[in-house]
Design an enzyme around this catalytic site. Sequence first.
Site, PDB file in Angstrom:
ATOM      1  N   VAL A  35       0.917  -1.323  -0.134  1.00  0.00           N
ATOM      2  CA  VAL A  35       0.317   0.059   0.105  1.00  0.00           C
ATOM      3  C   VAL A  35       1.094   0.805   0.051  1.00  0.00           C
ATOM      4  O   VAL A  35       0.336   2.036  -0.754  1.00  0.00           O
ATOM      5  CB  VAL A  35      -0.943  -0.060   1.308  1.00  0.00           C
ATOM      6  CG1 VAL A  35      -1.668   1.151   1.231  1.00  0.00           C
ATOM      7  CG2 VAL A  35      -1.985  -0.830   1.078  1.00  0.00           C
ATOM      8  N   HIS A 104       8.962  -7.021  -2.219  1.00  0.00           N
ATOM      9  CA  HIS A 104       9.713  -7.116  -2.594  1.00  0.00           C
ATOM     10  C   HIS A 104      11.158  -8.779  -2.423  1.00  0.00           C
ATOM     11  O   HIS A 104      12.194  -8.615  -3.103  1.00  0.00           O
ATOM     12  CB  HIS A 104      10.315  -6.440  -3.459  1.00  0.00           C
ATOM     13  CG  HIS A 104       9.821  -5.145  -3.885  1.00  0.00           C
ATOM     14  ND1 HIS A 104       8.577  -5.222  -4.676  1.00  0.00           N
ATOM     15  CD2 HIS A 104       9.490  -3.647  -3.226  1.00  0.00           C
ATOM     16  CE1 HIS A 104       8.282  -4.217  -4.487  1.00  0.00           C
ATOM     17  NE2 HIS A 104       8.457  -3.713  -3.792  1.00  0.00           N
TER      18      HIS A 104
END
Length: 204
Positions: A35, A104
Amino acid sequence: KLEKPSTKWTGYFDVYDRHLGKFVGKKPRILEIGVLGGGSIELWHKYFGKGTQTISIDVDEKCLEYKYNFDAKIVIGDQGDPAFWDKFLEDQDDFDIVIDDGGHTMGQQITTLEKCFPKLKNGGVYVVEDTHTSYWQTPWGGGTHRNTFLHYCKELTDTMNRQHHRLPVQSRFDNMYSMSFYNSQVVFEKEERRPFEIIEVPGK
């Protein structure tokens, strides 16, 4: 213009248009991981139009403070935790689009793909962003070894072509139709598997 901040590589937008443009005006149901400033949620609703539904996952509880005047929900959870996904996904309808713009790390990207791809509708698109971390070591876990997300994706090409194997291969990725590699992005498309047969094309 967005009311909340969002950070994207410029090269991503052509990829969005190429793979996600078919959902514009179609009220897609979207699962987004990551987000941050909250602007990407606005971006998807502006891009796809009225009726778009987003569910966004993040580990930062401050994200719950973000308010929207459209169908957007934020859920707190760790994308690298298989137990979180099992609990969250058990009562979720399938999604048209999944976008992984989360932490990631190699474990996060692989776990999220394994858990969420089965919840993608046939005809749906799954986008993983910032895959350049497969080449970065601390703290993402990338490097030159074989345990990176990009290497995992390369091996998935064998699964995508499994009907040509001499031995049958069953996989959570059974309906993977295509895999497209871009600069720092990988895009998966899912379609109901159809017979892949040789046909005779008559000449003149």
